[in-house]
Structures are given as structure tokens and as C-alpha cells.
Design a protein around this motif. Structure first.
Motif, mmCIF file in Angstrom:
data_model
loop_
_atom_site.group_PDB
_atom_site.id
_atom_site.type_symbol
_atom_site.label_atom_id
_atom_site.label_comp_id
_atom_site.label_asym_id
_atom_site.label_seq_id
_atom_site.Cartn_x
_atom_site.Cartn_y
_atom_site.Cartn_z
ATOM 1 N N ALA A 93 22.509 18.473 23.502
ATOM 2 C CA ALA A 93 23.894 18.008 23.655
ATOM 3 C C ALA A 93 23.956 16.488 23.648
ATOM 4 C CB ALA A 93 24.501 18.563 24.943
ATOM 5 N N LEU A 94 23.011 15.849 24.316
ATOM 6 C CA LEU A 94 23.003 14.381 24.367
ATOM 7 C C LEU A 94 22.639 13.758 23.031
ATOM 8 C CD1 LEU A 94 21.331 13.800 27.832
ATOM 9 C CD2 LEU A 94 23.695 13.293 27.201
ATOM 10 N N SER A 95 21.736 14.375 22.305
ATOM 11 C CA SER A 95 21.308 13.778 21.037
ATOM 12 C C SER A 95 22.298 14.032 19.914
ATOM 13 C CB SER A 95 19.920 14.284 20.640
ATOM 14 O OG SER A 95 19.946 15.663 20.356
ATOM 15 N N SER A 96 23.237 14.960 20.111
ATOM 16 C CA SER A 96 24.242 15.193 19.078
ATOM 17 C C SER A 96 25.527 14.440 19.371
ATOM 18 C CB SER A 96 24.549 16.687 18.948
ATOM 19 O OG SER A 96 25.199 17.155 20.103
ATOM 20 N N ASP A 97 25.614 13.866 20.536
ATOM 21 C CA ASP A 97 26.806 13.117 20.936
ATOM 22 C C ASP A 97 26.995 11.907 20.031
ATOM 23 O OD1 ASP A 97 27.764 11.359 23.991
ATOM 24 O OD2 ASP A 97 28.996 12.202 22.400
ATOM 25 N N ALA A 98 28.231 11.555 19.759
ATOM 26 C CA ALA A 98 28.519 10.402 18.912
ATOM 27 C C ALA A 98 27.908 9.130 19.484
ATOM 28 C CB ALA A 98 30.022 10.241 18.735
ATOM 29 N N ARG B 224 25.060 8.950 20.918
ATOM 30 C CA ARG B 224 23.605 9.030 20.761
ATOM 31 C C ARG B 224 22.902 8.453 21.980
ATOM 32 N NH1 ARG B 224 24.989 7.305 15.389
ATOM 33 N NH2 ARG B 224 25.137 9.144 14.113
ATOM 34 N N ALA B 225 22.774 9.249 22.987
ATOM 35 C CA ALA B 225 22.240 8.822 24.276
ATOM 36 C C ALA B 225 20.900 8.117 24.138
ATOM 37 C CB ALA B 225 22.094 10.029 25.181
ATOM 38 N N ASP B 226 20.747 7.060 24.900
ATOM 39 C CA ASP B 226 19.471 6.347 24.926
ATOM 40 C C ASP B 226 18.543 7.014 25.934
ATOM 41 O OD1 ASP B 226 20.348 5.544 27.448
ATOM 42 O OD2 ASP B 226 20.716 3.473 26.832
ATOM 43 N N CYS C 57 6.544 22.631 37.401
ATOM 44 C CA CYS C 57 5.215 22.655 36.802
ATOM 45 C C CYS C 57 4.750 21.335 36.192
ATOM 46 C CB CYS C 57 5.166 23.704 35.694
ATOM 47 S SG CYS C 57 5.462 25.370 36.257
ATOM 48 N N THR C 58 5.618 20.645 35.467
ATOM 49 C CA THR C 58 5.142 19.560 34.606
ATOM 50 C C THR C 58 5.020 18.207 35.275
ATOM 51 O OG1 THR C 58 7.323 18.858 33.853
ATOM 52 C CG2 THR C 58 6.255 20.642 32.617
ATOM 53 N N GLY C 59 5.658 18.014 36.401
ATOM 54 C CA GLY C 59 5.690 16.672 36.972
ATOM 55 C C GLY C 59 6.611 15.758 36.184
ATOM 56 N N TYR C 60 7.329 16.301 35.243
ATOM 57 C CA TYR C 60 8.357 15.620 34.453
ATOM 58 C C TYR C 60 7.827 14.594 33.461
ATOM 59 C CZ TYR C 60 11.610 17.681 37.807
ATOM 60 O OH TYR C 60 12.311 18.556 38.585
ATOM 61 N N GLN C 61 6.556 14.251 33.504
ATOM 62 C CA GLN C 61 6.083 13.173 32.631
ATOM 63 C C GLN C 61 6.161 13.548 31.151
ATOM 64 O OE1 GLN C 61 5.858 10.103 33.839
ATOM 65 N NE2 GLN C 61 6.498 11.205 35.676
ATOM 66 N N GLY C 62 5.791 14.770 30.798
ATOM 67 C CA GLY C 62 5.917 15.206 29.413
ATOM 68 C C GLY C 62 7.369 15.273 28.971
ATOM 69 N N ILE C 63 8.236 15.711 29.880
ATOM 70 C CA ILE C 63 9.664 15.777 29.573
ATOM 71 C C ILE C 63 10.209 14.364 29.371
ATOM 72 C CG2 ILE C 63 11.929 16.495 30.432
ATOM 73 C CD1 ILE C 63 10.443 18.753 31.978
ATOM 74 N N ARG C 64 9.777 13.420 30.207
ATOM 75 C CA ARG C 64 10.209 12.014 30.064
ATOM 76 C C ARG C 64 9.718 11.430 28.739
ATOM 77 N NH1 ARG C 64 11.775 9.084 34.886
ATOM 78 N NH2 ARG C 64 10.973 7.242 33.845
ATOM 79 N N ARG C 65 8.480 11.769 28.352
ATOM 80 C CA ARG C 65 7.975 11.292 27.054
ATOM 81 C C ARG C 65 8.809 11.867 25.908
ATOM 82 N NH1 ARG C 65 2.959 12.221 29.601
ATOM 83 N NH2 ARG C 65 2.730 14.216 28.535
ATOM 84 N N ALA C 66 9.201 13.123 26.040
ATOM 85 C CA ALA C 66 10.051 13.746 25.011
ATOM 86 C C ALA C 66 11.408 13.049 24.959
ATOM 87 C CB ALA C 66 10.219 15.233 25.301
ATOM 88 N N ALA C 67 11.977 12.717 26.122
ATOM 89 C CA ALA C 67 13.268 12.018 26.168
ATOM 90 C C ALA C 67 13.161 10.678 25.456
ATOM 91 C CB ALA C 67 13.715 11.818 27.614
ATOM 92 N N LYS C 68 12.072 9.967 25.713
ATOM 93 C CA LYS C 68 11.869 8.661 25.069
ATOM 94 C C LYS C 68 11.742 8.819 23.559
ATOM 95 C CE LYS C 68 8.965 4.604 24.980
ATOM 96 N NZ LYS C 68 7.870 3.866 25.571
ATOM 97 N N ALA C 69 10.934 9.760 23.125
ATOM 98 C CA ALA C 69 10.741 9.980 21.684
ATOM 99 C C ALA C 69 12.040 10.410 21.020
ATOM 100 C CB ALA C 69 9.656 11.038 21.462
ATOM 101 N N LEU C 70 12.775 11.270 21.682
ATOM 102 C CA LEU C 70 14.034 11.748 21.125
ATOM 103 C C LEU C 70 15.044 10.616 21.027
ATOM 104 C CD1 LEU C 70 15.520 14.200 20.062
ATOM 105 C CD2 LEU C 70 16.186 14.721 22.401
ATOM 106 N N GLU D 240 14.379 7.463 20.699
ATOM 107 C CA GLU D 240 13.937 6.589 19.606
ATOM 108 C C GLU D 240 14.299 7.178 18.247
ATOM 109 O OE1 GLU D 240 9.770 6.088 20.407
ATOM 110 O OE2 GLU D 240 10.148 4.606 21.990
ATOM 111 N N ARG D 241 14.182 8.485 18.107
ATOM 112 C CA ARG D 241 14.517 9.143 16.837
ATOM 113 C C ARG D 241 16.010 9.074 16.547
ATOM 114 N NH1 ARG D 241 10.948 14.643 17.394
ATOM 115 N NH2 ARG D 241 8.953 13.601 17.315
ATOM 116 N N THR D 242 16.834 9.337 17.570
ATOM 117 C CA THR D 242 18.271 9.426 17.334
ATOM 118 C C THR D 242 18.931 8.053 17.327
ATOM 119 O OG1 THR D 242 18.734 9.855 19.659
ATOM 120 C CG2 THR D 242 18.499 11.761 18.223
ATOM 121 N N VAL D 243 18.549 7.177 18.260
ATOM 122 C CA VAL D 243 19.144 5.848 18.318
ATOM 123 C C VAL D 243 18.521 4.954 17.264
ATOM 124 C CG1 VAL D 243 19.550 3.810 19.742
ATOM 125 C CG2 VAL D 243 19.783 6.072 20.723
#
Length: 165
Positions: free
Chosen positions: A115-120, A122-124, A139-152, A154-157
Motif C-alpha cells: 500500500a505504501l509503495s503504490s501510494d502517489a 511513494r513512501a520513503d 521471530c525476525t527481530g525486525y532487521q530483515g524487515i527494515r532492510r526490505a523497507a530500505k530496499a523497497l 530505494e526502488r520506488t523513490v
């Protein structure tokens, strides 16, 4: 109980259903539509596991009644990948960043990111990480999820292109 007819779209497929007035969107999606990727954790809107996209916005499906989806376009995690199996951008980002462990929170996280990456706007990265405050992962400690957020982000913005949810 009172039943109501709804006409809506789920994962790009038009549907007509009859739902009881008190049935949650999460329960209807899981039990009647077969979208078992909609996970129920707390059923109070706190954990984020039941997040789906309704008319372009991430919502907690445990807090929404199925009758409220009349006329809406709903996307669940089952509707993210392309029909040929090509992963959605958010799925690929989570895969590459190893943001998945047990997988229980993953569908909700994916739907929020979609939803955030399709928003006009384009969430940072910071907006995506802030949105994660609505998701509980044990389970994850959020670090992998945070890395995905950063990569996403960078891709969208960085690319100047959003992704379709």
C-alpha cells in the motif's frame, strides 16, 4: 441473523456474496473466499497480521465488517504476485532481505509495504519503518524487515516509479 448481499472485487476477481452483518472481513476472506494468507493474531487490530488493501489503503481486516467491503476492491497477499507467479516488488524485497522467518506476520507486512509503495507519495524508508509500528513480529527481530523497507524505498523513490498493489 441478518444477511446482506455484497458485490466487490477480491484479488482482481469480481464477486457477489451474502454475509452476516456481524462477520468480520478477515473471517469472511479466510472462511468463505479461501484467502488463508489473511492471518488472525490478536483480533483487536494491534498485531497487523490481518492487514489487507481496501481501495488502495492498508486496513486491519479484523476491525472491518465484511458488509463494509460492498463495492470495494480488496487485495490480499494471495493477490500480490502476478498471475504467472512473478513476485510483487515487496515480496521480492522481503525475500532478498531475509525478512521472513516463521511467516505469520509476513502477509500483513507485505500488504502494508504494498500500500505504501503504490501510494502517489511513494513512501520513503522512514515512512515504511514508521508503518511497521503497527506490526508485531516475534521471530525476525525486525532487521530483515527494515532492510526490505530500505530496499523497497530505494526502488520506488529512487526509480521514480511506484508499484501496483
Amino acid at each position: 441473523m441478518s444477511e446482506h448481499a455484497i458485490a466487490w472485487t477480491v484479488n482482481a476477481h469480481p464477486r457477489r456474496d451474502r454475509v452476516e452483518a456481524r462477520t468480520s472481513l478477515a473471517d469472511h476472506l479466510r472462511l468463505e473466499v479461501g484467502c488463508t494468507g489473511v492471518h488472525l493474531g490478536c483480533e483487536h487490530g494491534v498485531c497487523g497480521a490481518c492487514t489487507v488493501i481496501v481501495d488502495g489503503r492498508a486496513v486491519r481486516s479484523c476491525l472491518m465488517l465484511a458488509v463494509q467491503a460492498d463495492g470495494a476492491c480488496v487485495t490480499t497477499v494471495e493477490g500480490l504476485a502476478a498471475p504467472d507467479g512473478t513476485l510483487h516488488t515487496v515480496q521480492q524485497a522481503m525475500r532478498e532481505a531475509h525478512g521472513v522467518q516463521c511467516g505469520f506476520c509476513t502477509p500483513g507486512v507485505l500488504m502494508t509495504f504494498a500500500a505504501l509503495s503504490s501510494d502517489a507519495a511513494r513512501a520513503d524508508e522512514q515512512a515504511m519503518i514508521a508503518a511497521m509500528s503497527g506490526h508485531i513480529c516475534r521471530c525476525t527481530g525486525y532487521q530483515g524487515i527494515r532492510r526490505a523497507a530500505k530496499a523497497l524505498a530505494e526502488r520506488t523513490v529512487g526509480s521514480g516509479q511506484g508499484t501496483e498493489a
